[in-house]
Design a protein around this motif. Sequence first.
Motif, short mmCIF file in Angstrom:
data_model
loop_
_atom_site.label_atom_id
_atom_site.label_comp_id
_atom_site.label_asym_id
_atom_site.label_seq_id
_atom_site.Cartn_x
_atom_site.Cartn_y
_atom_site.Cartn_z
N ASP A 1 38.95 36.53 41.36
CA ASP A 1 39.75 35.71 40.34
C ASP A 1 39.76 36.36 38.98
N GLY A 2 38.46 36.91 38.55
CA GLY A 2 38.43 37.72 37.29
C GLY A 2 39.27 38.99 37.35
N GLN A 3 39.58 39.77 38.22
CA GLN A 3 40.21 40.69 38.40
C GLN A 3 41.53 40.48 38.09
N VAL A 4 42.00 39.43 38.75
CA VAL A 4 43.45 39.06 38.62
C VAL A 4 43.85 38.81 37.07
N LEU A 5 42.78 37.87 36.53
CA LEU A 5 42.86 37.50 35.14
C LEU A 5 42.93 39.03 34.31
N TRP B 1 32.78 38.15 33.81
CA TRP B 1 33.26 37.45 34.91
C TRP B 1 32.89 38.14 36.19
N THR C 1 34.20 36.99 43.99
CA THR C 1 35.66 36.38 43.85
C THR C 1 36.66 37.45 43.01
#
Length: 101
Positions: free
Chosen positions: A58-62, A49, A56
């Motif tokens: 988003d990958g860290q949140v995932l 990611w 973005t």
Amino acid sequence: MNLELFLLLAAALFSIGLFGALTQQSVVMLMMGLELMLGGVIVAAAAVWHYVAPATADGQVLVVVAVTVMAVEMAVGFAVVTALFRARQIDMTDMAAELRE
């Protein structure tokens, strides 16, 4: 560090976890192997990611959600193992298979 090194680390974690999960008879060691396998998958997903969309978050949140779910799953698993051990002195997978009968 580049993507290949992260994927090599993830493959090593997954392989060690798979070996541990397949060779150990202790329920706790089996769960530790599963934890290593999940850690390898999370490292690989985070690395891919990061290299696909570095701008973005988003990958860290995932990854944070996956680690949280993994911690909750392991806490519930250890609670079940503790309850089995206290109730019937079961600490090996062979003994736990007898619970189906």
